[in-house]
Design a protein around this motif. Structure first.
Motif, short mmCIF file in Angstrom:
data_model
loop_
_atom_site.label_atom_id
_atom_site.label_comp_id
_atom_site.label_asym_id
_atom_site.label_seq_id
_atom_site.Cartn_x
_atom_site.Cartn_y
_atom_site.Cartn_z
N ASN A 101 -49.92 -84.69 -32.43
CA ASN A 101 -50.53 -85.27 -31.25
C ASN A 101 -50.77 -84.89 -29.39
N GLU A 105 -51.76 -83.01 -26.94
CA GLU A 105 -51.96 -82.92 -25.70
C GLU A 105 -50.79 -81.23 -24.56
N GLY A 111 -50.49 -82.88 -20.52
CA GLY A 111 -50.13 -83.97 -21.26
C GLY A 111 -50.07 -85.79 -20.38
N LYS A 450 -57.16 -76.67 -30.44
CA LYS A 450 -57.06 -77.88 -29.94
C LYS A 450 -58.53 -77.92 -30.59
#
Length: 493
Positions: A101, A105, A111, A450
């Motif tokens: 995860n 990001e 992030g 992603k």
């Protein structure tokens, strides 16, 4: 920054170096009434950032104290930089969902959780440090030595955190977009951003004030030490010199403060010294060593950057980027000190081994290295058109790091100094990331998509808005309507 109670565990604890200062009286909540209470406040904070492990969880305003650049954060900053091969991140059978995860990001430099943690930990600490200074004035009854050891510690740490907030959250080329800052613990009214020039003036004034103190540091002091103060000032002036807040004297000041720390310094020329600088077997902090001004090693339960998943964890180390690896000469001692190799299907794979992982220590933070002061000094000389002096320093440094190196024959001395910075400070608490920001470096990389399976090319422009992290919505923007989101980020909800 809201005032809150200090919540402490019900136990007496000790910490290497701090145990000589004060024995903590067990209490659930602390009401400051005298000088000893102020000392307890400060010791509580120092313990929290250097020895946080089961039981001790002091907090302020809802934020549990941690050193803001602790391992999880440092690992995420490594994911932001251009020194890791992002294509192989998941190439470990035991990598955890949380780690993936975070990767998702960070792969495109968005992030939001990284920004939230940095904002909360830095501002939470600043708020608490404000309280300590105000409580000290109210308590009174201190000697000059007590005043200087307490305020010297607090002001130096606070100035460093303010500087980190500028580096991470202020757009580099917009002076008016500094950061909000409140140094009065009694004032809870939200305020707007100060300009970067205003914030730098505060940071520099605080640090220069501390340098004028006459009291020698006590055993429990960590940041209150002339070498640390000068190292922060050298970093401040170097970063400021290329920003919208730049002043003509910045490089001269960077040279001055770094120069005072490298007198008599000989760059490390042994692999074991470089490796051991980033490994540890005991919990400790060391101040004023020959190779660094501050080094902290401790074991702490992390969710991302430790033995469970991090970039350097045992059995799970990540691959160094080919671009960075190719910068090292084959005879460079840093290749063996900070990377490890494995043979896989007839190919040699290079993995990150900095810091060197041990089972007893999973946080190794080395701040204000003497090597950085040396390269700041060389860069400052070059920026002031004293290239011959800078070249001499560059060659001395390279001779220490590369076996058999003689002379630099190239013409781009400044570029080579910057290359040495990249090779020397990779994977160190965001050093490369802030260098990328101040130097305006654009980059692209291949990483996992992603959106699903496969890979994708991600690009960061030289003046990209993502070089200024987003101001967290729930933490700050929803509370303070006097500041706006950093340009480019839009609505994060």
């Amino acid at each position: 920054m809201k005032r809150g109670w200090i919540i402490m565990c019900i136990l007496v604890f000790g910490i290497v170096g701090c145990k000589d200062f004060l024995n903590l009286v067990p209490k659930n909540k602390r009401v400051v009434a005298n000088l000893e209470d102020v000392k307890t406040e400060l010791l509580t904070y120092l313990a929290a950032i250097t020895y946080s492990t089961g039981g001790l969880s002091p907090s302020y305003g809802g934020s549990v104290f941690r050193f803001p650049l602790y391992n999880d954060v440092a690992t995420q900053l490594c994911l932001y930089e251009d020194d890791m091969n992002m294509s192989y991140y998941s190439d470990h059978s035991s990598i955890e969902e949380k780690a993936m995860n975070v990767y998702t990001e960070c792969i495109d430099w968005k992030g939001v959780s990284l920004a939230s943690v940095l904002w909360e930990k830095c501002y939470g600490a600043i708020g608490f440090l404000n309280v300590i200074l105000d409580d000290l004035e109210k308590a009174g009854g201190y000697t000059q030595a007590e005043y200087e050891t307490i305020t010297g510690e607090v002001k130096t740490i606070r100035a460093y955190y303010i500087f980190k907030l500028l580096q991470f959250f202020a757009p580099y080329n917009s002076d008016k977009l500094g950061i909000p800052l409140n140094l009065d613990s009694e004032n809870v009214i939200p305020g707007g951003r100060l300009s970067q020039r205003e914030v730098y003036r505060i940071v520099i004034r605080e640090l220069e004030d501390v340098l004028e103190y006459e009291t020698v540091r006590e055993k429990w002091n960590i940041f209150y030490y002339p070498g640390i103060v000068k190292a922060i000032l050298a970093q401040v002036y170097m970063f400021k010199a290329g920003s919208a807040a730049a002043e003509e004297s910045d490089w001269a000041n960077a040279e001055k403060y770094s120069g005072e720390l490298i007198a008599g310094y000989e760059p490390e020329n042994r692999e074991d010294i470089l490796f051991n600088m980033f490994s540890g077997t005991v919990r400790e902090y060391q101040v004023g060593g020959a190779n660094y001004q501050l080094r902290m090693t401790y074991r702490i339960s992390c969710g991302f950057g430790d033995i469970f998943s991090g970039i350097w964890a045992e059995g799970k180390a990540q691959r160094v980027s080919n671009e960075l690896l190719d910068m090292y000469d084959e005879e460079d001692i840093r290749r063996e000190a900070w990377f490890k190799t494995e043979e896989e299907e007839g190919r040699t794979i290079h993995y990150i081994n900095k810091p060197g992982y041990t089972r007893s220590i999973n946080e190794v933070t080395v701040l204000f290295r003497t090597a950085e002061m040396y390269l700041i000094n060389a860069e400052a000389k070059c920026r002031q058109n004293r290239v011959a002096e800078a070249k001499d320093m560059l060659e001395t440094f390279k001779r220490a790091r590369i076996i058999g190196f003689e002379n630099y024959s190239g013409e781009d001395v400044l570029g080579e100094i910057l290359n040495e910075r990249r090779k020397e400070f990779c994977y160190e608490a965001g050093t490369r990331w802030v260098d990328m920001k101040r130097l305006g470096i654009g980059t692209s990389r291949v990483g996992m998509s992603k959106e699903g399976e496969g890979t994708e090319v991600y690009e960061l422009k030289s003046d990209d808005y993502r070089y200024a992290l987003p101001i967290p919505n729930g933490v700050e923007l929803d509370y303070n309507n006097k500041i706006e989101q950093n340009p480019g980020w839009g609505n994060l909800n």
